[in-house]
Design a protein around this motif. Structure first.
Motif, PDB file in Angstrom:
ATOM      1  N   UNK A  67       0.822  -1.209   0.000  1.00 42.84           N
ATOM      2  CA  UNK A  67       0.000   0.000   0.000  1.00 42.84           C
ATOM      3  C   UNK A  67       0.860   1.264   0.000  1.00 42.84           C
ATOM      4  N   UNK A  68       2.032   1.193   0.611  1.00 52.25           N
ATOM      5  CA  UNK A  68       2.942   2.334   0.577  1.00 52.25           C
ATOM      6  C   UNK A  68       3.441   2.587  -0.842  1.00 52.25           C
ATOM      7  N   UNK A  69       3.747   1.518  -1.576  1.00 50.07           N
ATOM      8  CA  UNK A  69       4.187   1.658  -2.973  1.00 50.07           C
ATOM      9  C   UNK A  69       3.057   2.202  -3.840  1.00 50.07           C
ATOM     10  N   UNK A  70       1.849   1.731  -3.628  1.00 49.36           N
ATOM     11  CA  UNK A  70       0.695   2.219  -4.389  1.00 49.36           C
ATOM     12  C   UNK A  70       0.450   3.701  -4.083  1.00 49.36           C
ATOM     13  N   UNK A  71       0.543   4.075  -2.807  1.00 50.20           N
ATOM     14  CA  UNK A  71       0.355   5.472  -2.417  1.00 50.20           C
ATOM     15  C   UNK A  71       1.416   6.358  -3.068  1.00 50.20           C
ATOM     16  N   UNK A  72       2.653   5.895  -3.047  1.00 51.58           N
ATOM     17  CA  UNK A  72       3.731   6.672  -3.662  1.00 51.58           C
ATOM     18  C   UNK A  72       3.515   6.789  -5.181  1.00 51.58           C
ATOM     19  N   UNK A  73       3.057   5.722  -5.806  1.00 53.67           N
ATOM     20  CA  UNK A  73       2.768   5.759  -7.238  1.00 53.67           C
ATOM     21  C   UNK A  73       1.650   6.724  -7.581  1.00 53.67           C
ATOM     22  N   UNK A  74       0.639   6.785  -6.741  1.00 55.83           N
ATOM     23  CA  UNK A  74      -0.448   7.735  -6.979  1.00 55.83           C
ATOM     24  C   UNK A  74       0.029   9.177  -6.823  1.00 55.83           C
ATOM     25  N   UNK A  75       0.907   9.435  -5.854  1.00 58.50           N
ATOM     26  CA  UNK A  75       1.442  10.787  -5.703  1.00 58.50           C
ATOM     27  C   UNK A  75       2.330  11.169  -6.879  1.00 58.50           C
ATOM     28  N   UNK A  76       3.055  10.212  -7.417  1.00 56.98           N
ATOM     29  CA  UNK A  76       3.860  10.485  -8.614  1.00 56.98           C
ATOM     30  C   UNK A  76       2.939  10.828  -9.786  1.00 56.98           C
ATOM     31  N   UNK A  77       1.837  10.093  -9.920  1.00 56.56           N
ATOM     32  CA  UNK A  77       0.884  10.378 -10.996  1.00 56.56           C
ATOM     33  C   UNK A  77       0.266  11.769 -10.837  1.00 56.56           C
ATOM     34  N   UNK A  78      -0.046  12.153  -9.611  1.00 57.74           N
ATOM     35  CA  UNK A  78      -0.603  13.483  -9.363  1.00 57.74           C
ATOM     36  C   UNK A  78       0.427  14.563  -9.698  1.00 57.74           C
ATOM     37  N   UNK A  79       1.672  14.346  -9.270  1.00 58.38           N
ATOM     38  CA  UNK A  79       2.719  15.338  -9.530  1.00 58.38           C
ATOM     39  C   UNK A  79       2.987  15.478 -11.023  1.00 58.38           C
ATOM     40  N   UNK A  80       2.883  14.392 -11.767  1.00 58.48           N
ATOM     41  CA  UNK A  80       3.128  14.459 -13.203  1.00 58.48           C
ATOM     42  C   UNK A  80       1.975  15.112 -13.961  1.00 58.48           C
ATOM     43  N   UNK A  81       0.757  14.910 -13.501  1.00 58.91           N
ATOM     44  CA  UNK A  81      -0.392  15.437 -14.231  1.00 58.91           C
ATOM     45  C   UNK A  81      -0.788  16.848 -13.797  1.00 58.91           C
ATOM     46  N   UNK A  82      -0.279  17.310 -12.669  1.00 57.62           N
ATOM     47  CA  UNK A  82      -0.686  18.615 -12.160  1.00 57.62           C
ATOM     48  C   UNK A  82      -0.359  19.782 -13.094  1.00 57.62           C
ATOM     49  N   UNK A  83       0.822  19.848 -13.716  1.00 54.66           N
ATOM     50  CA  UNK A  83       1.063  20.988 -14.626  1.00 54.66           C
ATOM     51  C   UNK A  83       0.103  21.024 -15.811  1.00 54.66           C
ATOM     52  N   UNK A  84      -0.157  19.880 -16.412  1.00 57.11           N
ATOM     53  CA  UNK A  84      -1.044  19.842 -17.581  1.00 57.11           C
ATOM     54  C   UNK A  84      -2.474  20.183 -17.189  1.00 57.11           C
ATOM     55  N   UNK A  85      -2.938  19.611 -16.075  1.00 56.83           N
ATOM     56  CA  UNK A  85      -4.314  19.876 -15.663  1.00 56.83           C
ATOM     57  C   UNK A  85      -4.521  21.325 -15.238  1.00 56.83           C
ATOM     58  N   UNK A  86      -3.533  21.902 -14.577  1.00 57.20           N
ATOM     59  CA  UNK A  86      -3.693  23.298 -14.154  1.00 57.20           C
ATOM     60  C   UNK A  86      -3.681  24.252 -15.347  1.00 57.20           C
ATOM     61  N   UNK A  87      -2.843  23.981 -16.343  1.00 51.35           N
ATOM     62  CA  UNK A  87      -2.828  24.827 -17.539  1.00 51.35           C
ATOM     63  C   UNK A  87      -4.126  24.669 -18.326  1.00 51.35           C
ATOM     64  N   UNK A  88      -4.650  23.452 -18.394  1.00 48.80           N
ATOM     65  CA  UNK A  88      -5.931  23.238 -19.083  1.00 48.80           C
ATOM     66  C   UNK A  88      -7.054  23.973 -18.359  1.00 48.80           C
ATOM     67  N   UNK A  89      -7.008  23.993 -17.032  1.00 52.87           N
ATOM     68  CA  UNK A  89      -8.023  24.715 -16.268  1.00 52.87           C
ATOM     69  C   UNK A  89      -7.940  26.213 -16.514  1.00 52.87           C
ATOM     70  N   UNK A  90      -6.738  26.770 -16.469  1.00 51.69           N
ATOM     71  CA  UNK A  90      -6.568  28.213 -16.677  1.00 51.69           C
ATOM     72  C   UNK A  90      -6.945  28.601 -18.105  1.00 51.69           C
ATOM     73  N   UNK A  91      -6.529  27.793 -19.075  1.00 48.70           N
ATOM     74  CA  UNK A  91      -6.878  28.096 -20.467  1.00 48.70           C
ATOM     75  C   UNK A  91      -8.390  28.000 -20.679  1.00 48.70           C
TER      76      UNK A  91
END
Length: 88
Positions: A7-31
């Motif tokens: 579960x620790x590995x899964x949690x870390x993987x989900x945080x990596x996915x959030x960190x990777x997708x945050x720039x794209x999602x925030x720019x899409x929101x602002x645009x």
């Protein structure tokens, strides 16, 4: 491998996915907000006006943050998943 380690590995993987997708999602929101505000102020209701600027912004930010995303993903694989596969 224990259940808590899994579960620790899964949690870390989900945080990596959030960190990777945050720039794209925030720019899409602002645009999207900027185009929506522009459409509301000018009363232009064209469907391509919402799609093209968001797509251009997403492609541009993906190009800029590609190194960060690649580094984050390879660090996660190297530091977590490869060690787990080897057995450490």
């Amino acid at each position: 491998m224990s259940e808590s380690h899994f579960y620790d590995v899964v949690r870390h993987g989900l945080w990596v996915a959030v960190a990777m997708s945050l720039p794209i999602l925030s720019v899409a929101l602002v645009a999207g907000l900027a185009v929506g505000l522009f459409q509301a102020l000018t009363s232009i209701q064209e469907m391509t006006l919402t799609f093209v600027p968001k797509l251009a912004a997403i492609v541009a930010i993906f190009w800029v943050t590609m190194g960060f995303m690649t580094g984050t993903l390879t660090a996660f694989f190297r530091d977590t998943l490869v060690l787990m596969m080897v057995g450490y």
